[in-house]
Design a protein around this motif. Sequence first.
Motif: not given
Length: 870
Positions: A167, A206, A209-210, A213, A226, A251-252, A614, A669, A673-674
């Motif tokens: 992040s 963007y 995400h890692d 989910y 995630r 994370y966010y 994503d 989640t 997108r993240r």
Amino acid sequence: QQSGRKYNLFLKRRLRIDKRHQSKDSIFFRDGVRRIDFVLSYVDDLNKEWEKKLERRKEFESNLQKAGLELETEDKKESEDGKTYFVKIHAPWEVLITYAEVLNIKVPIRENDIPSTVENPLDCMLAPLRLPEKVMHPEPDYFTAPFSKDKQELYLINDESTFFSPSMRNRIVNYILTRCPYGTEEGKKKFGIKRLLNNGTYSAAYPLHDCQYWKKANDPNCDNERYTLYMEWARFLRFYKEQPLDLIRKYYGEKIGIYFAWLGFYTEMLFLAAVVGLICFLYGLFTMDENMSSKEICDPAIGGEIIMCPLCDRECDYWRLNTTCQASEYSHLFDNVATLFFAIFMGIWVTLFLEFWKRRQARLKYEWDLVDFEEEQQQLQLRPEYEAKCTQKKKNPVTQEMEPYLPITSQAVRFCISGTTVLFWVSLIIASMIAVIVYRLAVYAAFASLMENAQNLKSIGGLLTPQLATSVTASCLNFVIIMILNFLYERIAIWITDMEIPRTHMEYENRLTMKMFLFQFVNYYSSCFYVAFFKGKFVGYPSAYTYMFNRWRNEECDPAGCLIELTTQLTIVMAGKQIWGNIQEAIVPWICNWWGRRKARNNPENLYSRWEQDHDLQTFGALGLFYEYLEMVIQFGFITLFVASFPLAPLLALMNNILEIRVDSWKLTTQYRRPVAAKAHSIGVWQEILNGMAILSVVTNAFIVAFTSDMIPRLVYYYAYSENEDSPMSGYINNSLSVFQISDFPNNNKPKEQPEDLVLCRYRDYRYPPDHERKYLHTMQFWHILAAKLAFIIIMEHVVFIVKFFVAWMIPDVPADVKAKIKREKYLTQKILHEYELEKLKERLCQGDKRATEKEFIATEGRMELSRAM
């Protein structure tokens, strides 16, 4: 030919499978070492601006590389649709440490040695609500200090690739992207990824995400945060569990973390309000049979013998009071002594909520290293749009550097246009509300005539009164108008805020917030204010009714009061808004994502990469959180401003918020997108809005109890006018209805059919009878009731405000242990930094550095002593 095309497609996919050895979960460059911190995508559309876009991209990517970022491009042949290029961006160590210093990012220098607070003895009872410690606290607690390139050995750098969290990395890269130039057009320097997205040069930008989910990544270097968030937080079956706020923040980013912390705390506090509101509702339910007013209305010998004056002109007939029997019984559910208690309780509850939130927020600010954040980050950083649009420059008195500014004349013109636009739209809301009122007045006569004359409605006439039928249909119509106006105004508000060119991101959000809240406040609450404070208050009396626009006769309240209609209005608008909001937030993104990914679902894993997956998700957007806050603050208004009319409102809000937390977490989640990580040390301007609504709620609830409910007239009758000691409330209905002689009706008011044996009819008011010398003027009881209402408002407001301010004074905004921890961390951080400087100075002295003088050494030691003393 078709089989040949299929064979070529097979070869193409086979080639791609052989070429790419990474799985679709890979978040690294092809070398498997460099992490992807950001992704840009674009499509080659061969239109007239194709060459210009190509030139912009070349210039932009070249400047990104000059800034130190590393790029790797995936050709469109490698993409799922065969059209999209993906530019993967990696920030190497030197770039990260440079911009970490620019952004004043705090990093660990030593593990926190302050002992944790004493455990709550109730923790064993709350164990089922807890999450595993690894989920709640994903990393140790550290003392932190702003990063400095010159002091790298001071920080706990075990691994350069993981020292900055993903992040932090995407925040740094986003900072570079928003300020990177891409050329000069029309004599002006152009820069920033936002402009390139707006003009179609790039289609998306963007961070990744890692992992998936629903399952962990195959790569051992992936944190799988995630997946953890989905399993422990985003599933509805975990609704009774606490939220992993530290993991959300990691994370966010802090901005999203603080929103979920506030939403969770608000939901916890709603539990208490919902329980008390339910008890008050049950009290009304269990005492329905004891309500003397509804008994008299329903009694055939009392209510059945009282002939009421027509509800509308010409078309309506006279009617018997007992036809409103069931409506009067149900009105007691919300109009009883418990209503007064609950209104006072909510005035105190809202103060407790705001004060305890300040304490919770202060604790989060310390735990998340946000104590000194605002001045460093928000106030000193200009928006790229401000820098691009403001061509004039002047010296900043703080930094002493030249920076762009907007002249006062330009600001004044923009604010005038903005204010005029907002005023026009607020006027449009008021006009639409007046249109709904006109609808109520116009159809009221139709409903009244229909229900009096139609035999097939006799069976439901007791429950579905003309007032209630009009209120329900008008509420539904009003809700539709609210949704349409909201949809239109959102775009207008963003446009006029962009036109004002706010200086900083915080200023931009604050201005947009005030515009949107003002609009939605009027939009959502105007109809409730009308029913609560205007309906039935300016009716007049038979032969002298009050008319709107000299055409439509103003509405009367039900003989049992207007409170049940306010409850109906509040329930429809509040529940409708919550249902519609959840549909918009959850179902719409899911359908869009399903539609976008329907073709790729059957493809092999390594043909559908992490950045493509994503890319097909929805964009959360810079204003994503803004709409979440706005939705909850409007709900907060419903449960505070009008709660005296509907004690079950907190329960509805609680049920909605339990769902809201999981819907928001699920969509964030799985469907979006993240978002780019952003910092925030509080809920911002929303705190002031909540404080304002808390104060206003005391006033509105006092007026609702006094003027909308029937409590004060009943109390005045009980103590001053009752003649029956055994049953003090008996005779109240007869006392509250005035007498009118039907021969006094003007021709335009008189019903078409006049019963021969009817001489008098009754209406709801306190006026002298036709045989009195002060015919149809207000009686002394009317003035007694009015005085009692005003006295009640003054007393209730003063009592609640005194308790509110006393509670606010008693509860400190920052807990004592947090104050001590902040001081302790500042002291230890300064001590560590000073010891480090002293060691470096000693090394320079030992190496014979002539610049390291003895006086400098003494000054450094003196600074350490002063720090200890402080």
